[in-house]
Design a protein around this motif. Structure first.
Motif, PDB file in Angstrom:
ATOM      1  N   LEU A  54     103.289  67.272  93.252  1.00 38.17           N
ATOM      2  CA  LEU A  54     102.257  66.895  94.228  1.00 38.17           C
ATOM      3  C   LEU A  54     101.685  68.153  94.887  1.00 38.17           C
ATOM      4  CD1 LEU A  54     104.077  63.913  96.002  1.00 38.17           C
ATOM      5  CD2 LEU A  54     102.563  63.851  94.010  1.00 38.17           C
ATOM      6  N   ASN A  55     100.392  68.101  95.250  1.00 38.71           N
ATOM      7  CA  ASN A  55      99.849  69.237  95.999  1.00 38.71           C
ATOM      8  C   ASN A  55     100.369  69.162  97.432  1.00 38.71           C
ATOM      9  OD1 ASN A  55      98.149  67.505  97.597  1.00 38.71           O
ATOM     10  ND2 ASN A  55      96.608  67.553  95.986  1.00 38.71           N
ATOM     11  N   GLN A  56     100.049  70.142  98.225  1.00 38.89           N
ATOM     12  CA  GLN A  56     100.666  70.211  99.548  1.00 38.89           C
ATOM     13  C   GLN A  56     100.347  68.994 100.407  1.00 38.89           C
ATOM     14  OE1 GLN A  56     101.157  73.959 101.614  1.00 38.89           O
ATOM     15  NE2 GLN A  56     100.178  73.037 103.404  1.00 38.89           N
ATOM     16  N   GLN A  57      99.097  68.550 100.407  1.00 37.42           N
ATOM     17  CA  GLN A  57      98.718  67.413 101.241  1.00 37.42           C
ATOM     18  C   GLN A  57      99.431  66.143 100.774  1.00 37.42           C
ATOM     19  OE1 GLN A  57      96.797  67.485 104.168  1.00 37.42           O
ATOM     20  NE2 GLN A  57      97.894  65.544 104.252  1.00 37.42           N
ATOM     21  N   GLN A  58      99.464  65.974  99.458  1.00 31.92           N
ATOM     22  CA  GLN A  58     100.169  64.811  98.918  1.00 31.92           C
ATOM     23  C   GLN A  58     101.650  64.860  99.282  1.00 31.92           C
ATOM     24  OE1 GLN A  58      99.097  65.518  94.806  1.00 31.92           O
ATOM     25  NE2 GLN A  58      97.919  63.615  94.723  1.00 31.92           N
ATOM     26  N   ALA A  59     102.233  66.051  99.188  1.00 38.84           N
ATOM     27  CA  ALA A  59     103.653  66.210  99.503  1.00 38.84           C
ATOM     28  C   ALA A  59     103.913  65.861 100.973  1.00 38.84           C
ATOM     29  CB  ALA A  59     104.120  67.627  99.203  1.00 38.84           C
ATOM     30  N   GLU A  60     103.008  66.291 101.856  1.00 39.46           N
ATOM     31  CA  GLU A  60     103.155  65.941 103.273  1.00 39.46           C
ATOM     32  C   GLU A  60     103.051  64.437 103.465  1.00 39.46           C
ATOM     33  OE1 GLU A  60     100.709  69.819 104.898  1.00 39.46           O
ATOM     34  OE2 GLU A  60     101.084  68.181 106.315  1.00 39.46           O
ATOM     35  N   ASP A  61     102.064  63.833 102.827  1.00 38.56           N
ATOM     36  CA  ASP A  61     101.858  62.387 102.978  1.00 38.56           C
ATOM     37  C   ASP A  61     103.069  61.611 102.461  1.00 38.56           C
ATOM     38  OD1 ASP A  61      98.281  62.428 102.126  1.00 38.56           O
ATOM     39  OD2 ASP A  61      99.352  62.912 103.993  1.00 38.56           O
ATOM     40  N   ILE A  72     106.683  59.076  95.001  1.00 39.24           N
ATOM     41  CA  ILE A  72     106.105  60.045  94.063  1.00 39.24           C
ATOM     42  C   ILE A  72     105.472  59.324  92.871  1.00 39.24           C
ATOM     43  CG2 ILE A  72     106.663  61.850  92.368  1.00 39.24           C
ATOM     44  CD1 ILE A  72     108.836  62.804  94.357  1.00 39.24           C
ATOM     45  N   SER A  73     106.180  58.320  92.378  1.00 31.82           N
ATOM     46  CA  SER A  73     105.656  57.557  91.232  1.00 31.82           C
ATOM     47  C   SER A  73     104.329  56.898  91.584  1.00 31.82           C
ATOM     48  CB  SER A  73     106.670  56.488  90.806  1.00 31.82           C
ATOM     49  OG  SER A  73     107.865  57.082  90.372  1.00 31.82           O
ATOM     50  N   GLU A  74     104.250  56.342  92.791  1.00 32.30           N
ATOM     51  CA  GLU A  74     102.997  55.722  93.228  1.00 32.30           C
ATOM     52  C   GLU A  74     101.874  56.752  93.315  1.00 32.30           C
ATOM     53  OE1 GLU A  74     105.268  52.602  96.249  1.00 32.30           O
ATOM     54  OE2 GLU A  74     103.561  53.759  96.989  1.00 32.30           O
ATOM     55  N   ALA A  75     102.218  57.922  93.874  1.00 29.98           N
ATOM     56  CA  ALA A  75     101.201  58.963  94.084  1.00 29.98           C
ATOM     57  C   ALA A  75     100.680  59.511  92.761  1.00 29.98           C
ATOM     58  CB  ALA A  75     101.785  60.094  94.933  1.00 29.98           C
ATOM     59  N   LYS A 110     100.491  61.107  81.666  1.00 24.09           N
ATOM     60  CA  LYS A 110     101.703  61.834  81.332  1.00 24.09           C
ATOM     61  C   LYS A 110     102.025  61.675  79.858  1.00 24.09           C
ATOM     62  CE  LYS A 110     102.360  59.844  84.946  1.00 24.09           C
ATOM     63  NZ  LYS A 110     102.807  58.936  86.011  1.00 24.09           N
ATOM     64  N   GLU A 111     102.859  62.530  79.386  1.00 26.96           N
ATOM     65  CA  GLU A 111     103.264  62.424  77.995  1.00 26.96           C
ATOM     66  C   GLU A 111     104.019  61.125  77.783  1.00 26.96           C
ATOM     67  OE1 GLU A 111     103.871  66.988  76.524  1.00 26.96           O
ATOM     68  OE2 GLU A 111     105.567  65.641  76.625  1.00 26.96           O
ATOM     69  N   THR A 112     103.717  60.449  76.722  1.00 32.17           N
ATOM     70  CA  THR A 112     104.467  59.243  76.399  1.00 32.17           C
ATOM     71  C   THR A 112     105.578  59.563  75.406  1.00 32.17           C
ATOM     72  OG1 THR A 112     102.840  58.734  74.715  1.00 32.17           O
ATOM     73  CG2 THR A 112     102.558  57.685  76.856  1.00 32.17           C
ATOM     74  N   ARG A 113     105.412  60.638  74.653  1.00 32.27           N
ATOM     75  CA  ARG A 113     106.435  60.974  73.681  1.00 32.27           C
ATOM     76  C   ARG A 113     107.210  62.205  74.136  1.00 32.27           C
ATOM     77  NH1 ARG A 113     105.506  61.571  67.858  1.00 32.27           N
ATOM     78  NH2 ARG A 113     107.737  61.254  67.982  1.00 32.27           N
ATOM     79  N   THR A 114     108.011  62.020  75.155  1.00 31.77           N
ATOM     80  CA  THR A 114     108.730  63.175  75.701  1.00 31.77           C
ATOM     81  C   THR A 114     109.857  63.627  74.795  1.00 31.77           C
ATOM     82  OG1 THR A 114     110.139  61.707  76.973  1.00 31.77           O
ATOM     83  CG2 THR A 114     108.209  62.572  78.071  1.00 31.77           C
ATOM     84  N   VAL A 134     105.316  66.304  82.385  1.00 31.54           N
ATOM     85  CA  VAL A 134     106.684  65.764  82.377  1.00 31.54           C
ATOM     86  C   VAL A 134     106.754  64.545  83.296  1.00 31.54           C
ATOM     87  CG1 VAL A 134     109.066  66.266  83.044  1.00 31.54           C
ATOM     88  CG2 VAL A 134     107.728  67.976  81.818  1.00 31.54           C
ATOM     89  N   PRO A 135     107.361  63.456  82.869  1.00 31.96           N
ATOM     90  CA  PRO A 135     107.480  62.262  83.728  1.00 31.96           C
ATOM     91  C   PRO A 135     108.228  62.566  85.025  1.00 31.96           C
ATOM     92  CG  PRO A 135     108.027  61.724  81.452  1.00 31.96           C
ATOM     93  CD  PRO A 135     107.876  63.214  81.514  1.00 31.96           C
ATOM     94  N   GLU A 136     107.872  61.817  86.089  1.00 30.71           N
ATOM     95  CA  GLU A 136     108.411  62.085  87.429  1.00 30.71           C
ATOM     96  C   GLU A 136     109.940  62.083  87.465  1.00 30.71           C
ATOM     97  OE1 GLU A 136     104.583  60.914  87.447  1.00 30.71           O
ATOM     98  OE2 GLU A 136     106.056  59.308  87.237  1.00 30.71           O
ATOM     99  N   LYS A 137     110.535  61.135  86.758  1.00 29.71           N
ATOM    100  CA  LYS A 137     111.983  61.001  86.848  1.00 29.71           C
ATOM    101  C   LYS A 137     112.662  62.273  86.330  1.00 29.71           C
ATOM    102  CE  LYS A 137     114.097  56.890  86.512  1.00 29.71           C
ATOM    103  NZ  LYS A 137     114.734  55.670  85.952  1.00 29.71           N
ATOM    104  N   GLN A 138     112.170  62.776  85.203  1.00 26.98           N
ATOM    105  CA  GLN A 138     112.745  63.998  84.635  1.00 26.98           C
ATOM    106  C   GLN A 138     112.540  65.169  85.587  1.00 26.98           C
ATOM    107  OE1 GLN A 138     111.566  65.125  80.670  1.00 26.98           O
ATOM    108  NE2 GLN A 138     111.666  63.011  79.919  1.00 26.98           N
ATOM    109  N   ARG A 139     111.324  65.270  86.091  1.00 27.19           N
ATOM    110  CA  ARG A 139     111.001  66.412  86.938  1.00 27.19           C
ATOM    111  C   ARG A 139     111.809  66.374  88.232  1.00 27.19           C
ATOM    112  NH1 ARG A 139     105.078  69.208  87.616  1.00 27.19           N
ATOM    113  NH2 ARG A 139     105.663  70.615  89.317  1.00 27.19           N
TER     114      ARG A 139
END
Lengths: 89, 197
Positions: free
Chosen positions: B45-52, B86-89, B95-99, B143-148
């Motif tokens: 997330l960018n900084q504003q998103q991370a704050e939100d 994070i997933s919602e944001a 994202k890659e589907t074939r990780t 990279v999918p959120e869960k992995q990251r």
């Protein structure tokens, strides 16, 4: 004797953390003899360091965190806020 | 304020949290605000998103804490909320589907005997902090959120594998696979960058 494929998998998955004594000794022996696996392991350690540099604390974070802390604490029940009852789900 | 992480799992403290005791809630906010914010930022997330997202995570925590039973640590509960936020944001981001492709890429480096056929190359990365951040963000973009998030929690925040598994509701094997994929994706990406220089 572990193969390089097995070593890279043990290290990259983190399985080595839960490995038994024999497997850890086998890994150590392999690393003593294999410069490529030593390099691979060193690069994964470097990744950890880079990730901490990239995503750890930064200059300017303190001001952001102060602002966030103030805002969030203002929403606590004793601050007269509604304690998040209208907060987004 | 310094707080012992273990004290926050004390049954008496959990009871105060469930009762929405303001002092207990404040302790949680003060103890974990930094980690939650950094993890949100590290998750792409960018900084504003991370704050939100950080704000929303604690708001949801305060709202739902009466349901927290204390079977896991309060930080696990917090990071679970964070993961959902994070997933919602990032929902609209492709994202890659074939990780699992990274596994094929790495497997091709080995001979049938299990020895390296194409061993890792030496790299010479000397970058400024901003360059490192930009490079890693680029390498992890798809990279999918869960992995990251698993990677950030483990490598940056030093959270135990057990707590990560409880937070993301994954098995030992699945966590190992996720970390394997992120670590190798990053390594392959950084090697390409290092070699180009």
């Amino acid at each position: 004797m572990l193969t390089c494929r097995e070593v890279h998998r043990l290290v990259a998955t983190g399985e080595i953390e839960n490995a038994g004594l024999w497997q850890k000794l086998s890994l150590r022996l392999h690393l003593m003899m294999c410069v490529n696996c030593r390099r691979y392991g060193a690069q994964l350690e470097q990744l950890s360091h880079l990730a901490r540099t990239a995503f750890g604390p930064r200059p300017g974070d303190e001001a952001i965190l102060d602002r966030l802390r103030h805002s969030i604490l203002a929403g606590l029940p004793d601050a007269g806020g509604e304690g998040g009852s209208n907060a987004p789900a | 304020m310094t707080t012992n992480h273990d004290n926050l799992s004390d049954p008496a403290f959990v009871a105060r949290l469930r009762a929405r005791d303001p002092a207990a809630l404040k302790t949680v906010v003060v103890s974990y605000l930094d980690q939650i914010f950094r993890a949100a930022r590290g998750a792409g997330l960018n900084q504003q998103q991370a704050e939100d997202v950080t704000q929303e995570t604690f708001a949801t925590f305060i709202e739902t804490v009466a349901r927290f039973e204390g079977r896991s640590h309060v930080r696990t509960w917090l990071f679970g909320i964070l993961y959902n936020k994070i997933s919602e944001a990032r929902r609209g981001i492709k994202k890659e589907t074939r990780t699992e492709d990274i596994e094929e890429i790495v497997e091709q480096r080995f001979a049938p005997s299990g020895a390296w056929a194409r061993p890792p190359r030496a790299t010479d990365l000397e970058l400024e902090e901003d360059e490192i951040r930009a490079l890693i963000d680029t390498c992890l973009e798809l990279v999918p959120e869960k992995q990251r998030l698993a990677f950030i929690m483990r490598e940056v925040e030093g959270i135990s594998s057990e707590e990560i598994r409880n937070t993301l509701d994954v098995t030992v094997t699945h966590l190992g696979v996720m970390l394997y994929r992120v670590r190798n994706r990053l390594r392959e990406c950084l090697e390409k960058w290092g070699v180009k220089r």
